[in-house]
Design a protein around this motif. Structure first.
Motif, short mmCIF file in Angstrom:
data_model
loop_
_atom_site.label_atom_id
_atom_site.label_comp_id
_atom_site.label_asym_id
_atom_site.label_seq_id
_atom_site.Cartn_x
_atom_site.Cartn_y
_atom_site.Cartn_z
N GLN A 187 0.93 -1.21 0.04
CA GLN A 187 0.00 0.29 0.00
C GLN A 187 0.69 1.38 0.07
O GLN A 187 0.63 2.21 -0.69
CB GLN A 187 -0.84 -0.07 1.29
N TRP B 221 4.14 1.47 -1.06
CA TRP B 221 4.86 1.51 -2.36
C TRP B 221 3.93 2.07 -3.20
O TRP B 221 4.55 2.92 -4.04
CB TRP B 221 5.35 0.21 -2.57
N ASP B 222 2.72 1.63 -3.36
CA ASP B 222 1.91 2.27 -4.32
C ASP B 222 1.77 3.71 -4.16
O ASP B 222 1.67 4.28 -4.99
CB ASP B 222 0.38 1.74 -4.41
N ALA B 223 1.35 4.18 -3.00
CA ALA B 223 1.28 5.45 -2.51
C ALA B 223 2.62 6.20 -2.98
O ALA B 223 2.14 7.50 -3.45
CB ALA B 223 1.20 5.78 -1.35
N GLN B 224 3.61 5.56 -2.74
CA GLN B 224 4.88 6.41 -3.20
C GLN B 224 5.11 6.63 -4.76
O GLN B 224 5.46 7.63 -5.23
CB GLN B 224 6.15 5.51 -2.52
N SER B 225 4.64 5.34 -5.29
CA SER B 225 4.77 5.48 -6.91
C SER B 225 3.85 6.69 -7.42
O SER B 225 4.03 7.06 -8.61
CB SER B 225 4.46 4.10 -7.46
N ARG B 226 2.67 6.87 -6.40
CA ARG B 226 1.74 8.02 -7.15
C ARG B 226 2.14 9.42 -6.58
O ARG B 226 1.40 10.24 -6.91
CB ARG B 226 0.46 7.66 -6.80
N GLY B 227 3.27 9.35 -5.63
CA GLY B 227 3.58 10.66 -5.13
C GLY B 227 2.50 11.15 -4.04
O GLY B 227 2.50 12.44 -4.04
N THR B 228 2.16 10.39 -3.37
CA THR B 228 0.87 10.68 -2.20
C THR B 228 1.34 10.32 -0.79
O THR B 228 2.03 9.24 -1.01
CB THR B 228 -0.35 10.26 -2.71
N TRP B 229 0.82 10.90 0.18
CA TRP B 229 1.09 10.36 1.58
C TRP B 229 -0.30 9.42 2.03
O TRP B 229 -1.07 10.45 1.89
CB TRP B 229 1.27 11.75 2.40
N ASP B 230 -0.05 8.41 2.23
CA ASP B 230 -1.28 7.49 2.45
C ASP B 230 -0.90 6.70 3.69
O ASP B 230 -0.19 5.65 3.79
CB ASP B 230 -1.60 6.54 1.26
#
Length: 316
Positions: A117, A119-128
């Motif tokens: 989860q 890593w996916d947020a990082q790839s989208r450039g978001t803080w999750d």
């Protein structure tokens, strides 16, 4: 003279000198027949990873004085149908324990702490943020297949302060003190298991062991980690639980394998898939080299092979 055939010069170099009564040659039975001048001399044949099938074992059967076929894996169901009559098969039990246990632990930690989860947020450039992702500590873990790999995993889980119960064919107390329950006790154990680790070989008893009833008995949000064999798990039953969002999975092995492109396991919610890499080690690894050296000692003293698993019964 004991002649050890290994599939690559690097392995021969790693073995080094084996004594005045032993020698090493390079022969890979997956690439061609035994050299004619070595045919009657080979005593131990070491075969590489991802090899097998009738053609390979037919070439091995051409060595009349062969005593041991050394495969590089702990599982041997892929080799069993082809072992020539009178030839002894040895597996690599113990060689891959640490690597496989490390991957099982890594998969469990990745799933518990929601790393995909993040890593996916990082790839989208978001803080999750998911600040309450559950720890591995204090989780109730079942290790199904509590042999040498299971024990290596158990040690690592206890270091993470998890609770460990083993499962094997029969109940016992393991040398490390783990309570190992009989496989027949699974119906009573599953409802309390937060993480189930599958480390079993593929046998008639374990094929399809993790079926719809097995999965239904697990509590909500339980995690199934498979580093054993893909066919231990009924894929359709697992997919049903994953797609419903009730269970999670982390899989080093699958059925089918390799997974075809676009297979629903790749996109199933709560599922991590890695491509059967947990236990592979270079055959120059010190554990494998130590095993081959032990095989030479066993032949030297007229003993059965180390990790002897079966005698071939199939004519060439």
């Amino acid at each position: 003279m004991i002649t050890v055939a290994v599939p690559h010069q690097r392995i021969a170099d790693a073995l080094g000198e084996l004594g005045d009564d032993a020698r090493v040659i390079v022969w890979d039975p997956t690439s061609g027949p035994v050299p004619e001048d070595e045919r009657e001399r080979v005593t131990i044949a070491c075969i590489p990873h991802l090899s097998g099938g009738k053609a390979v074992y037919d070439r091995i059967a051409e060595c009349p004085d062969l005593r041991v076929i050394q495969i590089p894996s702990a599982g041997y169901e892929h080799a069993a149908p082809f072992v020539p009559a009178g030839k002894k098969l040895a597996n690599a039990r113990g060689v891959h324990d640490s690597r496989t246990a490390e991957m099982a632990l890594a998969l469990a930690l990745a799933s518990q702490r929601r790393l995909p989860q993040f890593w996916d947020a990082q790839s989208r450039g978001t803080w999750d943020a998911d600040v309450y992702a559950p720890s591995l500590a204090d989780r109730r873990c079942l290790v199904i297949g509590y042999g040498s790999i299971g024990a290596a995993l158990g040690a690592r889980l206890r270091a993470c302060e998890a609770q460990v119960t083993g499962v094997a064919r029969s109940a016992r107390t393991a040398p490390d003190g783990t309570d190992v329950r009989a496989i027949d006790d699974l119906p009573a154990l599953l409802p309390d298991a937060e993480i189930v680790f599958l480390v079993t070989p593929l046998t008639e008893q374990t094929e399809g062991l993790v079926d719809a009833d097995f999965l239904a008995a697990l509590p909500d949000d339980a995690l199934v980690v498979n580093v054993g064999r893909g066919k231990v798990v009924n894929t359709e039953a697992l997919l049903g639980e994953l797609q419903a969002g009730r269970l999670r999975a982390a899989l080093d092995v699958t059925d089918p394998e390799p997974l075809p492109d676009g297979h629903p396991l790749f996109s199933a919610p709560g599922c991590i898939v890695v491509p059967h890499v947990a236990g592979f080690a270079l055959l120059t690894d010190k554990r494998y080299i130590a095993l081959v050296r032990k095989q030479v000692e066993a032949v030297r003293h007229g003993d059965d092979p180390v990790n002897f698993v079966m005698m071939g019964a199939f004519p060439a």
